[in-house]
Design a protein around this motif. Structure first.
Motif, PDB file in Angstrom:
ATOM      1  N   GLU A 188       0.841  -1.189   0.000  1.00 58.70           N
ATOM      2  CA  GLU A 188       0.000   0.000   0.000  1.00 58.70           C
ATOM      3  C   GLU A 188       0.881   1.246   0.000  1.00 58.70           C
ATOM      4  OE1 GLU A 188      -3.234   0.087  -0.248  1.00 58.70           O
ATOM      5  OE2 GLU A 188      -3.602  -2.078  -0.107  1.00 58.70           O
ATOM      6  N   ARG A 189       0.252   2.402  -0.266  1.00 57.93           N
ATOM      7  CA  ARG A 189       0.980   3.662  -0.279  1.00 57.93           C
ATOM      8  C   ARG A 189       0.166   4.732   0.442  1.00 57.93           C
ATOM      9  NH1 ARG A 189       4.972   3.107  -4.265  1.00 57.93           N
ATOM     10  NH2 ARG A 189       5.526   5.296  -4.039  1.00 57.93           N
ATOM     11  N   LEU A 190       0.876   5.684   1.020  1.00 62.39           N
ATOM     12  CA  LEU A 190       0.242   6.829   1.634  1.00 62.39           C
ATOM     13  C   LEU A 190       0.009   7.888   0.559  1.00 62.39           C
ATOM     14  CD1 LEU A 190      -0.649   8.155   4.343  1.00 62.39           C
ATOM     15  CD2 LEU A 190       1.674   9.108   4.484  1.00 62.39           C
ATOM     16  N   PHE A 191      -1.214   8.411   0.482  1.00 62.46           N
ATOM     17  CA  PHE A 191      -1.586   9.350  -0.584  1.00 62.46           C
ATOM     18  C   PHE A 191      -1.351   8.726  -1.955  1.00 62.46           C
ATOM     19  CE2 PHE A 191       0.250  12.155   2.871  1.00 62.46           C
ATOM     20  CZ  PHE A 191      -0.978  12.471   3.429  1.00 62.46           C
ATOM     21  N   GLY A 192      -1.613   7.429  -2.074  1.00 57.47           N
ATOM     22  CA  GLY A 192      -1.306   6.692  -3.294  1.00 57.47           C
ATOM     23  C   GLY A 192      -2.118   7.148  -4.496  1.00 57.47           C
ATOM     24  N   SER A 193      -1.461   7.165  -5.661  1.00 57.10           N
ATOM     25  CA  SER A 193      -2.101   7.495  -6.926  1.00 57.10           C
ATOM     26  C   SER A 193      -1.635   6.480  -7.962  1.00 57.10           C
ATOM     27  CB  SER A 193      -1.723   8.918  -7.354  1.00 57.10           C
ATOM     28  OG  SER A 193      -2.302   9.239  -8.600  1.00 57.10           O
ATOM     29  N   ASP A 194      -2.556   5.913  -8.710  1.00 51.74           N
ATOM     30  CA  ASP A 194      -2.206   4.862  -9.665  1.00 51.74           C
ATOM     31  C   ASP A 194      -1.384   5.408 -10.825  1.00 51.74           C
ATOM     32  OD1 ASP A 194      -3.603   2.956  -8.211  1.00 51.74           O
ATOM     33  OD2 ASP A 194      -5.463   3.247  -9.326  1.00 51.74           O
ATOM     34  N   PRO A 195      -0.327   4.706 -11.204  1.00 53.68           N
ATOM     35  CA  PRO A 195       0.431   5.105 -12.391  1.00 53.68           C
ATOM     36  C   PRO A 195      -0.360   4.807 -13.657  1.00 53.68           C
ATOM     37  CG  PRO A 195       1.241   3.012 -11.566  1.00 53.68           C
ATOM     38  CD  PRO A 195       0.215   3.492 -10.570  1.00 53.68           C
ATOM     39  N   GLU A 196       0.047   5.393 -14.751  1.00 56.26           N
ATOM     40  CA  GLU A 196      -0.626   5.185 -16.020  1.00 56.26           C
ATOM     41  C   GLU A 196       0.273   4.425 -16.979  1.00 56.26           C
ATOM     42  OE1 GLU A 196      -1.935   8.884 -17.595  1.00 56.26           O
ATOM     43  OE2 GLU A 196      -3.186   9.384 -15.868  1.00 56.26           O
ATOM     44  N   ARG A 197      -0.359   3.690 -17.886  1.00 59.27           N
ATOM     45  CA  ARG A 197       0.395   2.961 -18.901  1.00 59.27           C
ATOM     46  C   ARG A 197       1.222   3.948 -19.729  1.00 59.27           C
ATOM     47  NH1 ARG A 197      -1.509  -1.872 -20.579  1.00 59.27           N
ATOM     48  NH2 ARG A 197      -3.703  -1.227 -20.372  1.00 59.27           N
ATOM     49  N   GLY A 198       2.495   3.627 -19.912  1.00 56.93           N
ATOM     50  CA  GLY A 198       3.383   4.504 -20.666  1.00 56.93           C
ATOM     51  C   GLY A 198       4.240   5.400 -19.805  1.00 56.93           C
ATOM     52  N   ASP A 199       3.964   5.483 -18.491  1.00 61.39           N
ATOM     53  CA  ASP A 199       4.804   6.281 -17.602  1.00 61.39           C
ATOM     54  C   ASP A 199       6.233   5.736 -17.575  1.00 61.39           C
ATOM     55  OD1 ASP A 199       2.623   7.802 -16.933  1.00 61.39           O
ATOM     56  OD2 ASP A 199       2.494   7.126 -14.854  1.00 61.39           O
ATOM     57  N   ILE A 200       7.198   6.629 -17.471  1.00 62.42           N
ATOM     58  CA  ILE A 200       8.589   6.238 -17.243  1.00 62.42           C
ATOM     59  C   ILE A 200       8.792   6.243 -15.736  1.00 62.42           C
ATOM     60  CG2 ILE A 200      11.009   6.786 -17.662  1.00 62.42           C
ATOM     61  CD1 ILE A 200      10.104   8.227 -20.216  1.00 62.42           C
ATOM     62  N   VAL A 201       9.023   5.064 -15.173  1.00 64.75           N
ATOM     63  CA  VAL A 201       8.960   4.881 -13.729  1.00 64.75           C
ATOM     64  C   VAL A 201      10.305   4.439 -13.159  1.00 64.75           C
ATOM     65  CG1 VAL A 201       7.808   3.639 -11.847  1.00 64.75           C
ATOM     66  CG2 VAL A 201       6.533   4.223 -13.918  1.00 64.75           C
ATOM     67  N   VAL A 202      10.712   5.064 -12.069  1.00 61.44           N
ATOM     68  CA  VAL A 202      11.848   4.564 -11.278  1.00 61.44           C
ATOM     69  C   VAL A 202      11.266   3.747 -10.131  1.00 61.44           C
ATOM     70  CG1 VAL A 202      13.789   5.175  -9.790  1.00 61.44           C
ATOM     71  CG2 VAL A 202      13.367   6.454 -11.889  1.00 61.44           C
ATOM     72  N   PHE A 203      11.802   2.550  -9.943  1.00 67.21           N
ATOM     73  CA  PHE A 203      11.288   1.643  -8.912  1.00 67.21           C
ATOM     74  C   PHE A 203      12.434   0.847  -8.302  1.00 67.21           C
ATOM     75  CE2 PHE A 203      11.235  -0.477 -13.006  1.00 67.21           C
ATOM     76  CZ  PHE A 203      11.759  -1.733 -12.744  1.00 67.21           C
ATOM     77  N   ARG A 204      12.155   0.217  -7.176  1.00 58.81           N
ATOM     78  CA  ARG A 204      13.145  -0.638  -6.540  1.00 58.81           C
ATOM     79  C   ARG A 204      12.945  -2.071  -7.005  1.00 58.81           C
ATOM     80  NH1 ARG A 204      15.828   2.682  -3.578  1.00 58.81           N
ATOM     81  NH2 ARG A 204      14.822   4.284  -2.304  1.00 58.81           N
ATOM     82  N   HIS A 205      14.046  -2.712  -7.401  1.00 63.43           N
ATOM     83  CA  HIS A 205      13.992  -4.103  -7.843  1.00 63.43           C
ATOM     84  C   HIS A 205      13.402  -4.955  -6.723  1.00 63.43           C
ATOM     85  CE1 HIS A 205      15.318  -8.105  -9.040  1.00 63.43           C
ATOM     86  NE2 HIS A 205      15.557  -7.626 -10.242  1.00 63.43           N
ATOM     87  N   PRO A 206      12.429  -5.825  -7.041  1.00 64.38           N
ATOM     88  CA  PRO A 206      11.758  -6.608  -5.995  1.00 64.38           C
ATOM     89  C   PRO A 206      12.679  -7.489  -5.150  1.00 64.38           C
ATOM     90  CG  PRO A 206      10.522  -6.699  -8.041  1.00 64.38           C
ATOM     91  CD  PRO A 206      11.831  -6.036  -8.366  1.00 64.38           C
ATOM     92  N   VAL A 207      13.858  -7.844  -5.673  1.00 61.27           N
ATOM     93  CA  VAL A 207      14.768  -8.714  -4.929  1.00 61.27           C
ATOM     94  C   VAL A 207      15.993  -7.953  -4.430  1.00 61.27           C
ATOM     95  CG1 VAL A 207      16.269 -10.744  -5.041  1.00 61.27           C
ATOM     96  CG2 VAL A 207      14.013 -10.800  -6.119  1.00 61.27           C
TER      97      VAL A 207
END
Length: 277
Positions: A92-111
């Motif tokens: 879950e996220r605080l003040f969460g907002s869903d990303p949209e298809r096509g967004d360029i996203v920085v994320f943490r590798h799940p492992v």
């Protein structure tokens, strides 16, 4: 100058430094995170040596919003979970907002927890597949159109001195490295360029059904990207949980083609403040 005055000046200096670091930490945690592009998996949208700020307000906040520090040369490896792990685990996220298809996203590798940057292709519940190099979303092929040829010099690039793969390869050092470029239009109308190098295993995949609360990520340099097409247990990215998103990339602020941003003769002035799409 009296001894008390000297000690008082030193204490004030220490306080100033501590306050500055605290402010910088809060700013980086809540608003924007700097990100330096280390590899060519997002060419030609992002080039090795591009520098950008990731908007952390785009999707709200989770444990992944906390900063991490990885300096293997000095034996430093502080992960976001080491600081804010108590916030993770519920997707879950605080003040969460869903990303949209096509967004360029920085994320943490799940492992590994390392920061990655890719384009969001699949939303929860989507069926994703690649057949003969063409992307299918929910059993429908995306629209593609040829958009010329991407060229670069075949030479080591960036601090890691990575050599580009070429569709017209092998190409000797100093030669012109070419990749065919296509404009891909996703179902929501977002258009972006993708590159092709060769037909390989990642150009023909099984059908991936994106689980609830997860996303499917791919690099724009399709034949040179470790992404959701490969499970994280096999060294890829796999499906990315919602809580692992850090933020959205909108604009390149600075760019250098050299081994260091201090090498001013390698700066790419045409990419300063370049808007991403």
């Amino acid at each position: 100058m009296a001894k008390d005055e000297k000690s008082g000046g030193f204490v004030e200096t220490v306080k100033t430094v501590v306050y500055a670091l605290l402010i910088a930490g809060v700013f980086r945690t809540l608003f924007f995170q700097p990100f330096w592009i280390p590899s060519g998996s997002m060419k030609d949208t992002l080039l090795i040596g591009d520098f950008l700020f990731v908007n952390k307000m785009s999707y709200g906040y989770s444990y992944a919003s906390c900063p991490s520090l990885y300096l293997p040369r000095f034996g430093i490896d502080i992960d976001a979970k080491d600081i804010c792990g108590w916030l993770g685990g519920d997707n879950e996220r605080l003040f969460g907002s869903d990303p949209e298809r096509g967004d360029i996203v920085v994320f943490r590798h799940p492992v590994t927890g390392r920061d990655f940057i890719k384009r969001l292709i699949g939303l929860p519940g989507d069926r994703i597949q690649v057949r003969n190099g063409l992307l299918y979303i929910n059993d429908e092929p995306v629209q593609i159109e040829r958009n010329g040829t991407f060229t670069e010099i075949a030479e080591p690039q960036g601090p890691q001195q990575l050599r580009p793969r070429c569709e017209n390869g092998p190409v000797g050092t100093g030669g012109v490295c070419e990749k065919s470029r296509w404009t891909e239009t996703l179902p929501n109308g977002v258009s972006h360029d993708v590159l092709n190098i060769a037909m390989q295993g990642s150009d023909n995949t099984r059908v991936y059904t994106v689980p609830a609360g997860h996303y499917f990520m791919m690099g724009d340099n399709r034949d040179n990207s470790s992404d959701s097409r490969v499970p994280n247990a096999a060294g890829g990215v796999g499906f990315v949980p919602f809580e692992n998103l850090i933020g959205k990339a909108n604009r390149v602020m600075f760019s250098s083609s050299g081994r260091s941003m201090l090498f001013f003769w390698t700066w790419r002035a045409d990419r300063f403040f370049h808007k991403l799409k």
